[in-house]
Scaffold this motif. Sequence first.
Motif, PDB file in Angstrom:
ATOM      1  N   TYR A 132       0.838  -1.202   0.000  1.00 42.69           N
ATOM      2  CA  TYR A 132       0.000   0.000   0.000  1.00 42.69           C
ATOM      3  C   TYR A 132       0.875   1.255   0.000  1.00 42.69           C
ATOM      4  N   THR A 133       1.928   1.247   0.809  1.00 42.75           N
ATOM      5  CA  THR A 133       2.827   2.402   0.898  1.00 42.75           C
ATOM      6  C   THR A 133       3.525   2.653  -0.437  1.00 42.75           C
ATOM      7  N   LYS A 134       3.951   1.578  -1.089  1.00 42.57           N
ATOM      8  CA  LYS A 134       4.611   1.717  -2.395  1.00 42.57           C
ATOM      9  C   LYS A 134       3.666   2.376  -3.408  1.00 42.57           C
ATOM     10  N   SER A 135       2.421   1.898  -3.464  1.00 40.84           N
ATOM     11  CA  SER A 135       1.449   2.477  -4.400  1.00 40.84           C
ATOM     12  C   SER A 135       1.113   3.916  -4.022  1.00 40.84           C
ATOM     13  N   ARG A 136       0.959   4.164  -2.759  1.00 46.87           N
ATOM     14  CA  ARG A 136       0.597   5.513  -2.307  1.00 46.87           C
ATOM     15  C   ARG A 136       1.676   6.526  -2.632  1.00 46.87           C
ATOM     16  N   ARG A 137       2.920   6.087  -2.560  1.00 55.70           N
ATOM     17  CA  ARG A 137       4.008   6.992  -2.904  1.00 55.70           C
ATOM     18  C   ARG A 137       4.027   7.284  -4.407  1.00 55.70           C
ATOM     19  N   GLU A 138       3.536   6.327  -5.185  1.00 55.24           N
ATOM     20  CA  GLU A 138       3.501   6.531  -6.634  1.00 55.24           C
ATOM     21  C   GLU A 138       2.431   7.552  -7.004  1.00 55.24           C
ATOM     22  N   SER A 139       1.185   7.310  -6.574  1.00 54.17           N
ATOM     23  CA  SER A 139       0.092   8.251  -6.856  1.00 54.17           C
ATOM     24  C   SER A 139      -1.170   7.738  -6.180  1.00 54.17           C
TER      25      SER A 139
END
Length: 540
Positions: A132-139
Amino acid sequence: MRPLRNLLLALVSLALLAASWLAWRDDRTERGKLDAFAARYDFELRRADDVATMRLEPQADLGAVIAASMTLDDVYGSVRLKDLDSATRAAWLRSVATTGNRVDDAIERTLDAIVRRPGWSFHQSMLAQLAYTKSRRESPGAVARDAARWELPALAAIRLAPGNLSVRAFLGGAYLETWDRITTRQLRRDALRAAMRSPAFVERSYGAVASLAGSDEAVALLPNDMPVLRIAFAREAKGGRVDAAAAIRSRLDAAILQSRAEGLERIELLARRRDRYGLATEIPAWLSANRLGEIDTAAARRQVARVAELVPPMRRGRWPDDPRARLLGHLLDGRASDADGASLARLAESLSAVPDPVAAAALAEGGEPFAARELLLASDSRGAFEWTPAIVAIARAFLKRGDVARARAILEELAPTARDECDALLVLRDASAGEEREALAARLAAAAPRIYPAGAWSRSGSLALCVEPATMSRATLHVTMKASQPALVSWGWSNGRAGSFVVHDAQALDVPLSGFRGRLVFSIRTDAGGPVELGEATIR
């Protein structure tokens, strides 16, 4: 036969030794990767305690949980750079540029940990949060687009450990963020219902649930859990959503009463077993867990009185910190007639540093007026206004014994300004005869009016009444009120809450006065909505 058996045992031992060595070598390899991970991102400088904990874990895959946790703390936490030495400050500044790589590496370490311990819920939980953190950092769009990356491991973590509220709270929060962008409606509802079991989630996200799903849906998702319902009630009340607050208050009251009843059943069982040590633990726990005035109905008063009866002899506590002190104060505040008098006396004797007026009142209620009188006569504060309730209780105890002379003598100790108070006039009248009794009855009638104008209410919504039981035992207190907009109000006696209801426009409240006597403080407060204008109060 024996040589063959010995050979088999030797082969098994060698196989086990080889397996152990391979497991050790594999664990050492994984520990090396974790050490390299910590060194690569300066964790030894920035989070030395966490790294030390990671190295103390008995297995490398358990250390991966610490590595993931450190990574998440880096992303969502904060640090005061000015409090750090130059080397550590530089390490933190360097870490900003490596956050993406750090999350990717933490995911890799967590995937390896899942391979080694696939049934461990926390590995799946950490993978969900890292993904979730990886995706959230993307957009923001990536969080919804890649929902399966965090949703599937989160669901796996819940399946492996249904009681893990933290992963439920994470999943509920993720669904709130992607509310209109993913289509798992029922799954989302189930996840939110589960997340609502976490007080931390409700504290943080109840407003978002109510805003996105609506107050009715948010209320429906709440469990019958007292801490959670208290938080949700406070949120709805603060937001002025009267109907939702009333619905939660009804469920909260039911949960409180059930919890109290279950606790009292345990106490009764211990009492039947004559388990004094169990009672000495369970009763203070019951008192600490319950706000005694939060529900102050007749049934609730009987529960509290029963607990007081069952308090065993135990180590003396200190006023006012001991839970027994709170129990005694609650009962003496207009509820002594609901309790067994002997239990009040025992409570007072089990506490040190009890104020003399409180101890004397408890002894008098317990049928020991002579001991109570000795406390009064020996007190340095004798003659002070604070002694009025105790003096009235002592006089009434003597009257119960038929000792009118001692009752009249003790009433001489009343402060001059207290002689026209409701309770004092009642006992003075009962201790008098002839013309003196008639004069006191006239003074009592003046102190106990049947009509209280709107101006008699205090700013906090309290009204002091004088209830004469001989003429008012079948009477009802009739209160009128108006609200320009809906309001949830509570009412009760002596700092307790006996009921709640929603006021619409003009409304009236009728409260029976049966069982009450003397000076009573009736209160009405607004819990949500309003304001409420209190009108005339009459005793009918």
